[in-house]
Design a protein around this motif. Structure first.
Motif, mmCIF file in Angstrom:
data_model
loop_
_atom_site.group_PDB
_atom_site.id
_atom_site.type_symbol
_atom_site.label_atom_id
_atom_site.label_comp_id
_atom_site.label_asym_id
_atom_site.label_seq_id
_atom_site.Cartn_x
_atom_site.Cartn_y
_atom_site.Cartn_z
ATOM 1 N N GLN A 1 0.826 -1.148 0.052
ATOM 2 C CA GLN A 1 0.119 0.068 -0.111
ATOM 3 C C GLN A 1 0.923 1.314 0.030
ATOM 4 O OE1 GLN A 1 -2.479 1.415 3.631
ATOM 5 N NE2 GLN A 1 -4.090 0.143 2.376
ATOM 6 N N LEU A 2 2.003 1.062 0.752
ATOM 7 C CA LEU A 2 2.832 2.432 0.897
ATOM 8 C C LEU A 2 3.332 2.898 -0.491
ATOM 9 C CD1 LEU A 2 3.928 3.994 3.321
ATOM 10 C CD2 LEU A 2 5.928 2.715 3.256
ATOM 11 N N ASP A 3 3.448 1.877 -1.491
ATOM 12 C CA ASP A 3 4.069 2.090 -2.617
ATOM 13 C C ASP A 3 3.031 3.097 -3.628
ATOM 14 O OD1 ASP A 3 6.312 0.729 -2.308
ATOM 15 O OD2 ASP A 3 5.584 -0.865 -3.113
ATOM 16 N N ARG A 4 1.863 3.168 -3.007
ATOM 17 C CA ARG A 4 0.750 4.006 -3.989
ATOM 18 C C ARG A 4 0.345 5.266 -3.356
ATOM 19 N NH1 ARG A 4 -2.300 -1.331 -6.004
ATOM 20 N NH2 ARG A 4 -1.595 -1.279 -8.205
ATOM 21 N N ILE A 5 0.976 5.733 -2.401
ATOM 22 C CA ILE A 5 0.653 7.153 -1.545
ATOM 23 C C ILE A 5 0.755 8.073 -2.596
ATOM 24 C CG2 ILE A 5 1.678 8.765 -0.190
ATOM 25 C CD1 ILE A 5 2.499 6.733 1.794
ATOM 26 N N ALA A 6 1.506 8.290 -3.510
ATOM 27 C CA ALA A 6 1.576 9.267 -4.912
ATOM 28 C C ALA A 6 0.142 9.196 -5.408
ATOM 29 C CB ALA A 6 2.757 9.198 -5.412
ATOM 30 N N GLU A 7 -0.125 7.900 -5.920
ATOM 31 C CA GLU A 7 -1.376 7.677 -6.742
ATOM 32 C C GLU A 7 -2.534 8.433 -6.033
ATOM 33 O OE1 GLU A 7 -1.337 4.010 -9.061
ATOM 34 O OE2 GLU A 7 0.353 3.572 -7.753
ATOM 35 N N CYS A 8 -2.709 7.833 -4.518
ATOM 36 C CA CYS A 8 -3.594 8.233 -3.813
ATOM 37 C C CYS A 8 -3.665 9.792 -3.497
ATOM 38 C CB CYS A 8 -3.704 7.436 -2.404
ATOM 39 S SG CYS A 8 -3.987 5.801 -2.348
ATOM 40 N N ALA A 9 -2.703 10.426 -3.324
ATOM 41 C CA ALA A 9 -2.628 11.883 -3.120
ATOM 42 C C ALA A 9 -2.994 12.518 -4.518
ATOM 43 C CB ALA A 9 -1.329 12.114 -2.813
ATOM 44 N N GLU A 10 -2.677 12.016 -5.438
ATOM 45 C CA GLU A 10 -3.018 12.509 -6.807
ATOM 46 C C GLU A 10 -4.701 12.532 -7.207
ATOM 47 O OE1 GLU A 10 -2.313 12.151 -11.565
ATOM 48 O OE2 GLU A 10 -1.067 11.063 -10.344
ATOM 49 N N LEU A 11 -5.260 11.315 -6.649
ATOM 50 C CA LEU A 11 -6.623 11.125 -6.790
ATOM 51 C C LEU A 11 -7.483 11.975 -5.908
ATOM 52 C CD1 LEU A 11 -8.867 9.589 -8.380
ATOM 53 C CD2 LEU A 11 -8.678 7.547 -6.641
ATOM 54 N N ALA A 12 -6.935 11.994 -4.816
ATOM 55 C CA ALA A 12 -7.412 12.756 -3.787
ATOM 56 C C ALA A 12 -7.709 14.171 -4.230
ATOM 57 C CB ALA A 12 -6.802 12.764 -2.313
ATOM 58 N N ARG A 13 -6.527 14.787 -4.854
ATOM 59 C CA ARG A 13 -6.714 16.145 -5.268
ATOM 60 C C ARG A 13 -7.799 16.201 -6.435
ATOM 61 N NH1 ARG A 13 -1.052 15.765 -4.276
ATOM 62 N NH2 ARG A 13 -0.755 15.089 -6.482
ATOM 63 N N ARG A 14 -7.748 15.349 -7.269
ATOM 64 C CA ARG A 14 -8.480 15.087 -8.432
ATOM 65 C C ARG A 14 -10.307 15.507 -7.926
ATOM 66 N NH1 ARG A 14 -9.399 10.230 -12.012
ATOM 67 N NH2 ARG A 14 -11.397 10.298 -11.200
ATOM 68 N N LEU A 15 -10.262 14.519 -6.882
ATOM 69 C CA LEU A 15 -11.750 14.526 -6.256
ATOM 70 C C LEU A 15 -11.973 15.896 -5.760
ATOM 71 C CD1 LEU A 15 -11.725 10.877 -4.548
ATOM 72 C CD2 LEU A 15 -12.929 11.614 -6.476
ATOM 73 N N VAL A 16 -11.112 16.543 -5.114
ATOM 74 C CA VAL A 16 -11.257 17.891 -4.777
ATOM 75 C C VAL A 16 -11.772 19.021 -5.612
ATOM 76 C CG1 VAL A 16 -10.185 20.041 -3.332
ATOM 77 C CG2 VAL A 16 -9.892 17.748 -2.523
ATOM 78 N N GLU A 17 -10.904 18.867 -6.973
ATOM 79 C CA GLU A 17 -11.088 19.608 -7.929
ATOM 80 C C GLU A 17 -12.678 19.418 -8.761
ATOM 81 O OE1 GLU A 17 -8.394 18.582 -10.717
ATOM 82 O OE2 GLU A 17 -6.557 19.629 -9.543
ATOM 83 N N GLU A 18 -13.229 18.062 -8.596
ATOM 84 C CA GLU A 18 -14.252 17.790 -8.989
ATOM 85 C C GLU A 18 -15.567 17.906 -8.024
ATOM 86 O OE1 GLU A 18 -13.721 13.587 -9.968
ATOM 87 O OE2 GLU A 18 -12.778 14.065 -11.899
ATOM 88 N N ASP A 19 -14.962 18.425 -6.914
ATOM 89 C CA ASP A 19 -15.959 19.074 -5.756
ATOM 90 C C ASP A 19 -16.652 17.563 -5.132
ATOM 91 O OD1 ASP A 19 -17.311 20.845 -3.806
ATOM 92 O OD2 ASP A 19 -18.942 21.049 -5.163
ATOM 93 N N LYS A 20 -15.958 16.508 -5.299
ATOM 94 C CA LYS A 20 -16.595 15.492 -4.579
ATOM 95 C C LYS A 20 -15.683 15.049 -3.116
ATOM 96 C CE LYS A 20 -17.272 13.184 -9.163
ATOM 97 N NZ LYS A 20 -16.797 11.957 -9.859
ATOM 98 N N ALA A 21 -14.690 15.930 -3.076
ATOM 99 C CA ALA A 21 -13.938 15.861 -1.728
ATOM 100 C C ALA A 21 -13.820 17.439 -1.296
ATOM 101 C CB ALA A 21 -12.613 14.911 -1.701
ATOM 102 N N TYR A 22 -13.244 17.734 -0.006
ATOM 103 C CA TYR A 22 -13.080 18.924 0.229
ATOM 104 C C TYR A 22 -11.712 18.889 1.261
ATOM 105 C CZ TYR A 22 -15.894 17.692 4.193
ATOM 106 O OH TYR A 22 -16.676 17.085 5.246
#
Length: 422
Positions: free
Chosen positions: A77-98
């Motif tokens: 799981q640790l190897d995918r921290i960057a992918e998770c961070a990028e996806l989280a930022r995308r969800l913020v941009e789409e107003d699905k997260a904050y």
């Protein structure tokens, strides 16, 4: 099924592998192999400490010992921290997260229900108003389990998530996340807990609970796999003993029951004994020698192998061998009270056996039965003090075969040592 089956085991590297988690892993493995699919191993680690590395290797070694092979490389799981961070930022941009105090939260729906058809439990639904907005990424940048795990399921193409019932409450959150990123939902199957006979979660107070425990106790891996497969699943109402190939051929989620499974140690011992007695003598000897080496018993291998015929039908697991037949490899100190004034019988046996040639079980039996007749004793009463003198116990493998394995010199020495104590 349209897509090839792909399942995963995703343990946290927190220590030795608990047998309840292994049962769930086995269900995943059997399901994958039954459908010609893949079984993946994913380590849900959150750091790279030495302890985590050791636990990760322990998990893999436990699965190897059980014969649960995985497909592809182990992922972390640790190897995918960057992918998770990028996806989280995308969800913020789409107003699905904050953003919230340095963390990122996912907006859960407020109305309606989140429902799914559980492959073990049938229809399940959660009111969305009860789902709080989920933290995706903590303020320190680490993704949460409920974010990373379902995203990895999407990225890895997992088709079926077979896991413990404690994850039911996580499922609606993960379903909403997967829908938010446009991923394909896996089939969820939540299997029951494994309990002790007292109805409580299986723990050390019940007995062995980790794969290492069972291995150290001398259980035979194929027997343990057979036993675990029957914790919450059955092929029919009567079939108990099944080979690995038969389990693969017969396993399906439709016969997994949602009620808790009870871990019956006596049944496991019985089943293990059935497996051990069915082994060819050479196979049994190989497994026994391997077990003794692993547990630090540096005993004469040839003598261990020669002892197989007198122990294979008597013990239910290899861990009983040192107590049952250890007298062949170490000196004994019989309790004088156990001999109960019967040293004269021991002395007579020593004198009788002095003349036996060849010193083999048939000739030993003939001499000792003749001695019992002369002493006007039943064989049981005549043989018990002899058994105690040479084995240190009232319970041992066959007396005549045991004396043959000890050899004439050692047998006479032990008998003489007891006589000398009077």
């Amino acid at each position: 099924m349209t897509a090839p089956v792909r399942v995963r085991m995703a343990p946290s590297p927190t220590g030795f592998l608990h047998i309840g988690n292994v049962r769930t892993a086995l269900f995943n493995w059997l399901f994958a192999r039954h459908h010609g699919g893949e079984f993946r191993l994913r380590i849900e680690n959150t750091d790279t400490s030495r302890e985590v590395a050791e636990a990760t290797e322990q998990i893999q070694e436990s699965l190897r010992w059980l014969g649960l092979d995985w497909d592809g490389e182990v992922t972390f799981q640790l190897d995918r921290i960057a992918e998770c961070a990028e996806l989280a930022r995308r969800l913020v941009e789409e107003d699905k997260a904050y953003e919230d105090e340095g963390a990122i939260r996912f907006r859960m729906p407020d109305e309606g229900v989140t429902a799914w058809e559980d492959a073990v439990r049938g229809p399940i639904e959660f009111p969305n108003e009860k789902l709080e907005d989920l933290v995706l990424v903590r303020s320190d940048g680490r993704p949460t389990y409920n974010f990373a795990s379902p995203m990895e399921d999407v990225w890895d193409g997992i088709t079926h998530v077979i896991r413990g019932e404690d994850h039911i409450s996580n499922t609606p959150k993960q379903i909403n996340l997967i829908r938010a990123v446009g991923g394909e939902l896996p089939v969820y199957a939540h299997v029951s807990f494994v309990l002790g006979a007292d109805g409580k979660s299986l723990s050390k107070r019940h007995g062995s609970v980790t794969v290492d425990d069972f291995r150290h106790e001398g259980y035979y891996a194929p027997a343990l796999v057979n036993f675990l497969a029957l914790l919450g699943w059955s092929y029919d109402d009567k079939t108990t003993i099944m080979s690995r190939d038969e389990l693969v051929e017969r396993f399906d989620l439709g016969r997994v029951v949602p009620s808790p499974a009870t871990f019956d140690y006596q049944k496991l011992d019985w089943m293990n004994g059935v497996y051990l007695r069915a082994l060819r003598e050479g196979e049994y000897a190989d497994e026994l020698v391997r077990y003794l080496r692993e547990t630090g018993h540096d005993w004469d291998e040839q003598l261990v192998r020669r002892a197989v015929p007198i122990v294979q039908e008597k013990i239910e697991r290899f861990g009983q061998f040192p107590d049952f037949a250890g007298f062949l490899f170490r000196d004994v100190h019989p309790d004088p009270a156990a001999l109960d004034g019967r040293v004269a019988i021991v002395a007579a046996a020593r004198d009788e056996l002095q003349e036996v040639e060849p010193f083999a079980a048939p000739e030993i039996e003939s001499a000792l039965r003749a001695l019992a007749a002369r002493l006007e004793l039943s064989p049981r009463k005549a043989f018990e003090p002899i058994r105690i003198a040479v084995t240190g116990s009232k319970v041992s493998p066959g007396l005549f075969e045991s004396l043959e394995l000890l050899g004439k010199e050692e047998t006479l020495r032990r008998l003489s040592a007891v006589v000398a104590t009077v």
